[in-house]
Design an enzyme around this catalytic site. Structure first.
Site, PDB file in Angstrom:
ATOM      1  N   HIS A  54       0.425 -11.871  13.004  1.00  0.00           N
ATOM      2  CA  HIS A  54      -0.072 -11.653  12.059  1.00  0.00           C
ATOM      3  C   HIS A  54      -0.206 -13.125  11.623  1.00  0.00           C
ATOM      4  O   HIS A  54      -0.332 -14.445  11.631  1.00  0.00           O
ATOM      5  CB  HIS A  54       1.850 -12.078  11.208  1.00  0.00           C
ATOM      6  CG  HIS A  54       2.409 -10.397  11.172  1.00  0.00           C
ATOM      7  ND1 HIS A  54       3.319 -10.013  11.907  1.00  0.00           N
ATOM      8  CD2 HIS A  54       2.976  -9.889   9.405  1.00  0.00           C
ATOM      9  CE1 HIS A  54       4.162  -8.955  11.698  1.00  0.00           C
ATOM     10  NE2 HIS A  54       3.820  -8.365  10.613  1.00  0.00           N
ATOM     11  N   ASP A 104      -1.364  -3.655   9.961  1.00  0.00           N
ATOM     12  CA  ASP A 104      -0.044  -4.143   9.893  1.00  0.00           C
ATOM     13  C   ASP A 104       0.077  -4.505  10.723  1.00  0.00           C
ATOM     14  O   ASP A 104       0.162  -4.205  12.590  1.00  0.00           O
ATOM     15  CB  ASP A 104       0.326  -2.615   9.468  1.00  0.00           C
ATOM     16  CG  ASP A 104       1.827  -2.868   9.692  1.00  0.00           C
ATOM     17  OD1 ASP A 104       2.618  -3.914   8.901  1.00  0.00           O
ATOM     18  OD2 ASP A 104       2.319  -2.746  10.903  1.00  0.00           O
ATOM     19  N   GLY A 105       0.733  -5.567  11.379  1.00  0.00           N
ATOM     20  CA  GLY A 105       0.857  -6.598  12.777  1.00  0.00           C
ATOM     21  C   GLY A 105       1.204  -5.504  13.508  1.00  0.00           C
ATOM     22  O   GLY A 105       1.876  -4.972  14.619  1.00  0.00           O
ATOM     23  N   GLU A 147      -3.834  -9.002  11.123  1.00  0.00           N
ATOM     24  CA  GLU A 147      -4.038  -9.504   9.772  1.00  0.00           C
ATOM     25  C   GLU A 147      -4.316  -8.670   8.610  1.00  0.00           C
ATOM     26  O   GLU A 147      -5.508  -7.924   8.477  1.00  0.00           O
ATOM     27  CB  GLU A 147      -4.526 -11.212   9.439  1.00  0.00           C
ATOM     28  CG  GLU A 147      -4.494 -12.067   8.318  1.00  0.00           C
ATOM     29  CD  GLU A 147      -3.262 -11.397   7.783  1.00  0.00           C
ATOM     30  OE1 GLU A 147      -2.843 -11.169   7.154  1.00  0.00           O
ATOM     31  OE2 GLU A 147      -2.756 -12.051   8.348  1.00  0.00           O
ATOM     32  N   SER A 164      -1.975 -20.249  14.650  1.00  0.00           N
ATOM     33  CA  SER A 164      -1.750 -19.700  16.095  1.00  0.00           C
ATOM     34  C   SER A 164      -2.586 -19.296  16.967  1.00  0.00           C
ATOM     35  O   SER A 164      -3.051 -19.704  17.937  1.00  0.00           O
ATOM     36  CB  SER A 164      -0.242 -19.581  16.202  1.00  0.00           C
ATOM     37  OG  SER A 164      -0.412 -18.796  15.511  1.00  0.00           O
ATOM     38  N   ASP A 190       5.128 -13.131  13.620  1.00  0.00           N
ATOM     39  CA  ASP A 190       5.575 -13.819  12.805  1.00  0.00           C
ATOM     40  C   ASP A 190       5.157 -14.003  11.729  1.00  0.00           C
ATOM     41  O   ASP A 190       4.180 -14.320  11.309  1.00  0.00           O
ATOM     42  CB  ASP A 190       4.353 -15.626  13.016  1.00  0.00           C
ATOM     43  CG  ASP A 190       4.654 -16.032  12.588  1.00  0.00           C
ATOM     44  OD1 ASP A 190       5.600 -16.379  11.668  1.00  0.00           O
ATOM     45  OD2 ASP A 190       3.332 -17.293  11.926  1.00  0.00           O
ATOM     46  N   HIS A 238       4.945 -23.767  16.660  1.00  0.00           N
ATOM     47  CA  HIS A 238       3.766 -24.303  17.051  1.00  0.00           C
ATOM     48  C   HIS A 238       3.546 -25.212  18.657  1.00  0.00           C
ATOM     49  O   HIS A 238       2.761 -24.765  19.877  1.00  0.00           O
ATOM     50  CB  HIS A 238       2.674 -25.296  15.784  1.00  0.00           C
ATOM     51  CG  HIS A 238       1.816 -24.332  15.352  1.00  0.00           C
ATOM     52  ND1 HIS A 238       1.431 -24.367  14.435  1.00  0.00           N
ATOM     53  CD2 HIS A 238       2.156 -22.586  14.984  1.00  0.00           C
ATOM     54  CE1 HIS A 238       1.107 -23.472  13.523  1.00  0.00           C
ATOM     55  NE2 HIS A 238       1.502 -22.378  14.315  1.00  0.00           N
TER      56      HIS A 238
END
Length: 260
Positions: free
Chosen positions: A42, A139-140, A115, A97, A160, A19
């Site tokens: 994600h 799915d990311g 997500e 994030s 991520d 971060h």
């Protein structure tokens, strides 16, 4: 694949690393009077309560942001965001994030968040409702490939994953190569865990071969509790913005102050 819940780990040392770098990069990118796109693959739920039983049980936040926040400059963009979050949501609130990015972006910037976990997506939708983010319950990596090149073309993607799916380590170099082919100007920031068996090592070797000018930054730290496997955090950044290398050096010094 859908078992990971970040509430157990929110505010841990890996979050501080990730971060702080993310906020520093967004701070630089938003100084220029040009719109940008922010994409996250994600996203998680976006907001966490560090007083929740799950967070208290692991002790990771106390060993993470609780131990290192005061080591950051008061005017650090990450620390400024934390002050904003607590003022808005309460003293034990901690931002994921997506929320850090939302508070860093400006009018005219565009945010896309993916997500897959249904409960996390529902919570994310509520947290991000005031910010006009485009949310995708999928799915990311699939979302990332569909979204690039974004409009505006200038921007940053945070990748991520939880890495609970071990095949991610082998698949990620291909994902980044495919994304970069379609979006060569984008900053691609991949977070990865550092574990004792170093499953990240072949992945990073492949990424360094494909992206020799990228920034690969790792910090090491003592386990949050006996037997805990996370001993470090990595960020691999393709097209790092100006100043990212300096921020990485500052974080290396900050993490070196940890005892253990």
């Amino acid at each position: 694949m859908l078992s990971y819940q970040h509430i157990y780990h929110a505010g841990n040392l890996a979050d501080v690393h990730k971060h702080a770098l993310l906020c520093a990069m967004l701070d630089y990118l938003t100084r220029k009077d040009k719109p940008l796109s922010y994409i996250e693959t994600h996203a998680g739920r976006g907001l966490y309560d560090l007083a929740a039983p799950e967070a208290v049980r692991t002790g990771e936040a106390a060993a993470g942001i609780g131990a290192l926040e005061e080591g950051l400059p008061v005017d650090h963009p990450y620390r400024r965001r934390l002050v904003e979050i607590r003022a808005r949501f309460g003293p034990t609130a901690y931002p994921g994030s997506p929320l850090l990015a939302a508070l860093s972006l400006r009018k005219g910037d565009v945010m896309h968040l993916a997500e897959l976990h249904p409960q996390e997506f529902q919570a994310l939708s509520q947290v991000m409702a005031p910010f006009g983010a485009h949310l995708r319950p999928e799915d990311g990596f699939r979302a990332a490939r569909a979204l690039v090149p974004p409009t505006p073309r200038r921007g940053l993607m945070l990748i991520d994953p939880s890495f609970e799916v071990k095949a991610d380590y082998a698949a990620i170099p291909g994902h980044l190569a495919a994304i970069h082919r379609k979006w060569a100007v984008g900053t691609l920031a991949l977070w990865y865990p550092v574990l004792p068996a170093a499953p990240h090592a072949p992945m990073i070797a492949a990424l360094c071969e494909s992206f020799p000018d990228a920034l690969d930054h790792q910090v090491r730290f003592p386990p949050a509790r006996p037997g805990h496997g996370l001993i470090g955090s990595g960020m691999f950044i393709v097209n790092p913005p100006w100043g990212a290398q300096d921020e990485a050096a500052r974080l290396t010094a900050l993490f070196a102050s940890l005892k253990g």
